[in-house]
Design a protein around this motif. Structure first.
Motif, PDB file in Angstrom:
ATOM      1  N   GLY A   7       0.818  -1.196   0.000  1.00  0.00           N
ATOM      2  CA  GLY A   7       0.000   0.000   0.000  1.00  0.00           C
ATOM      3  C   GLY A   7       0.855   1.250   0.000  1.00  0.00           C
ATOM      4  N   PHE A   8       1.882   1.243   0.829  1.00  0.00           N
ATOM      5  CA  PHE A   8       2.806   2.368   0.888  1.00  0.00           C
ATOM      6  C   PHE A   8       3.510   2.554  -0.450  1.00  0.00           C
ATOM      7  CE2 PHE A   8       7.109   3.970   1.736  1.00  0.00           C
ATOM      8  CZ  PHE A   8       6.790   5.202   2.281  1.00  0.00           C
TER       9      PHE A   8
ATOM     10  N   ASP B 115       2.366   1.794  -3.319  1.00  0.00           N
ATOM     11  CA  ASP B 115       1.427   2.363  -4.286  1.00  0.00           C
ATOM     12  C   ASP B 115       1.340   3.885  -4.132  1.00  0.00           C
ATOM     13  OD1 ASP B 115       0.886  -0.042  -5.419  1.00  0.00           O
ATOM     14  OD2 ASP B 115      -1.008  -0.368  -4.352  1.00  0.00           O
ATOM     15  N   VAL B 116       1.334   4.333  -2.886  1.00  0.00           N
ATOM     16  CA  VAL B 116       1.291   5.777  -2.656  1.00  0.00           C
ATOM     17  C   VAL B 116       2.547   6.430  -3.217  1.00  0.00           C
ATOM     18  CG1 VAL B 116       1.269   7.595  -0.898  1.00  0.00           C
ATOM     19  CG2 VAL B 116      -0.183   5.585  -0.627  1.00  0.00           C
ATOM     20  N   MET B 117       3.695   5.775  -2.960  1.00  0.00           N
ATOM     21  CA  MET B 117       4.943   6.323  -3.492  1.00  0.00           C
ATOM     22  C   MET B 117       4.932   6.328  -5.009  1.00  0.00           C
ATOM     23  SD  MET B 117       6.706   7.213  -0.891  1.00  0.00           S
ATOM     24  CE  MET B 117       8.378   7.360  -1.449  1.00  0.00           C
TER      25      MET B 117
ATOM     26  N   VAL C 103       2.326   6.475  -6.956  1.00  0.00           N
ATOM     27  CA  VAL C 103       1.440   7.547  -7.415  1.00  0.00           C
ATOM     28  C   VAL C 103       2.121   8.901  -7.237  1.00  0.00           C
ATOM     29  CG1 VAL C 103      -0.717   8.755  -6.921  1.00  0.00           C
ATOM     30  CG2 VAL C 103      -0.682   6.265  -7.045  1.00  0.00           C
TER      31      VAL C 103
END
Lengths: 389, 161
Positions: free
Chosen positions: B95-96, B98-100, B102
């Motif tokens: 999840g982390f 994915d944020v990075m 994005v």
């Protein structure tokens, strides 16, 4: 925070954007803003200065350090030197130290300066001898010189109460100050043709370029034209080019007043000064994001490349540009002052002929004896003649 | 001095404005310059501003416009190269990651698309407000948003930029 109607990707976008740091520097943003607004008000196209280039004038002797004095409206004599200036950069000489605000050259080659003596502003001619300071009322941020009138412009958003601007006209021949005109709008930039002053006026009715004239006793608005988002203006070949958003608007004087000429696309950057005829008639120096371009605005209606003459690579976004028969002088904030000889112009990789690294130029104007005179951020008026190559 | 009302606004909103500009241009130092430049323009045109007690929309529009004009030209000369992680993260970090991902993909978006996402998802502006701030139509906001999200989706699903 994610919202209920977000999909997974939108949640990721929010989270990624919320990681944006919130750590502005500890500098004084309001103080910086105030200084920049004042400088922006003083900034104007260096048209008058460049027009004066090449005009033979009397020998100019560097002035003594001066303070000036006298009650408002009176004529006095420049006082004796008050303090020792710090050593100027090589090939420069200090014409004035400590309280210079603005300098300009009129079309006949006479140089004029605005300075601040203990909160009282004065305009004086740089003659090399005893000058006659003429007191002017605040707000007074910058000056523009025509054939017979020195215009003093100040105020606007940075003026008293954030409202209104003050326009003052000084008859060069008599030293008489016409009754200042208080404008409710914010005045900025400025250019002269003859003794007509053209200036941007931002007011309740939108942006306008307004022309003023002085009969010696009072200032009168001659005519105005609406120019949305009016910015800097440059007089080239008798025409006024006004930066209007992503366009350049041509204005000219006629018997009727101010008339519109052509409007051409130019979204690239600021205009600074007229080019010399060497580069073609009616050209202006404009920044395109990395270079100064000797731009022929009228040709922009055809194509950009055919409108671009000299292309000069510069080390950053300039804040002042003056072309004289010596060459091209370019000030880049945070970098320095650069000189490009005429031989060096003409290629996209123009080598710098000479420079003064680190100097912070507020404004500069052509010196009719050669070189330029610039006001630095310490209130010094400095003359620079670049060394021969 | 600048108008007292504008000065009060700057004192109170400076951190938020810099954060907004940082989200737009991706660099904190450039963001402060972007905000200062916008505020100078606002100060110079202060007489034109109707709601002088609340210049927020005007200032943010000036920041967005500054970003879309000046910064676009500067940035267009730079070639962004996405950074590839040295090693793949463990599943617990996906999840982390994915944020990075994005976040990095946001930096590669064209300025207008990025501005739309900043206004919609960081500033929580409606489509109409976003259109007003960027000086475009709601339709443009929708299309730019859709294109931007499609690119970000591609970055996440492809696992690379």
């Amino acid at each position: 925070m994610a919202r209920a109607d977000d999909n997974h990707l939108e949640t990721l976008v929010r989270q990624a954007l919320e990681q944006t740091p919130t750590s502005p520097s500890a500098t004084d943003p309001l103080g910086t803003l105030d200084r920049r607004v004042r400088r922006a008000r003083r900034r104007l196209a260096a048209g008058a200065g460049a027009v004066a280039a090449g005009i033979v004038a009397a020998v100019v002797i560097p002035l003594t350090v001066g303070g000036g004095g006298g009650a408002p409206g009176s004529v006095g004599v420049v006082s004796s030197p008050s303090e020792s200036p710090s050593p100027p950069p090589p090939n420069t000489s200090a014409l004035w130290t400590g309280n210079a605000v603005w300098a300009t050259t009129d079309p006949s080659g006479r140089r004029w300066m605005l300075y601040d003596d203990g909160g009282q502003k004065y305009v004086t001619e740089l003659t090399g001898g005893t000058a006659k300071p003429i007191a002017v009322n605040d707000p007074a941020d910058y000056i523009v010189a025509g054939d017979n009138v020195v215009w003093v412009i100040g105020g606007g958003a940075s003026g008293p109460g954030g409202q209104g601007s003050l326009l003052t006209a000084i008859d060069m021949r008599t030293g008489i100050v016409a009754t200042p005109l208080m404008e409710t709008g914010a005045l900025s930039f400025g250019a002269v043709i003859g003794d007509y002053l053209f200036v941007d006026v931002a007011g309740g009715s939108g942006d306008q370029v307004e022309a003023f004239q002085s009969n010696g006793n009072e200032i009168k608005a001659f005519d105005s034209q609406s120019v949305p988002h009016a910015g800097e203006m440059v007089v080239a070949d008798g025409r006024i080019w006004v930066h209007s958003g992503d366009k350049l608007v041509e204005l000219f004087l006629s018997e009727r007043g101010i008339d519109h000429g052509v409007t051409v696309p130019w979204g690239s950057g600021q205009m600074f000064a007229p080019t010399l005829p060497r580069s073609g008639p009616g050209g202006v120096w404009a920044y395109d994001g990395s270079r100064l371009i000797g731009l022929m605005p009228k040709a922009l209606s055809g194509c950009v490349s055919c409108a671009e003459g000299d292309r000069v690579a510069v080390p950053g976004k300039p804040n002042a540009v003056v072309e004289t028969h010596d060459g091209l002088y370019v000030s880049v904030p945070g970098s320095g002052l650069y000189f490009y000889s005429p031989d060096a112009l003409g290629s996209g990789e123009t080598p710098v002929t000479a420079s003064i690294p680190g100097v912070r130029v507020i404004t500069m104007t052509a010196d009719p004896t050669g070189g330029v005179d610039y006001v630095d951020d310490q209130g010094n008026l400095i003359h620079w003649t670049p060394p021969a190559r | 001095m600048v108008d007292a009302r504008l000065a009060d606004y700057v004192r109170g909103q400076w951190p938020q404005l810099v954060r907004y500009a940082t989200a737009l241009c991706g660099d904190a130092a450039e963001a402060e310059e972007l905000v200062q430049s916008a505020l100078v323009r606002v100060a110079l045109r202060w007489p034109l501003i109707r709601d002088k007690d609340n210049p927020d929309a005007y200032v943010r529009r000036a920041i967005a416009n500054g970003y879309l004009t000046v910064w676009r030209r500067v940035r267009s000369r730079e070639v962004r190269v996405a950074e590839t992680p040295d090693v793949a993260g463990p599943d617990a970090m996906s999840g982390f990651d994915d944020v990075m991902t994005v976040g990095r993909a946001l930096a590669t978006l064209p300025p207008r698309q990025r501005a739309v996402l900043v206004l919609r998802y960081l500033e929580d502006r409606s489509e109409q407000e976003t259109a007003d701030l960027l000086g475009c139509s709601v339709g443009t906001v929708k299309s730019q948003s859709a294109k931007a999200l499609a690119k970000l989706r591609g970055a996440v699903e492809g696992g690379e930029l």
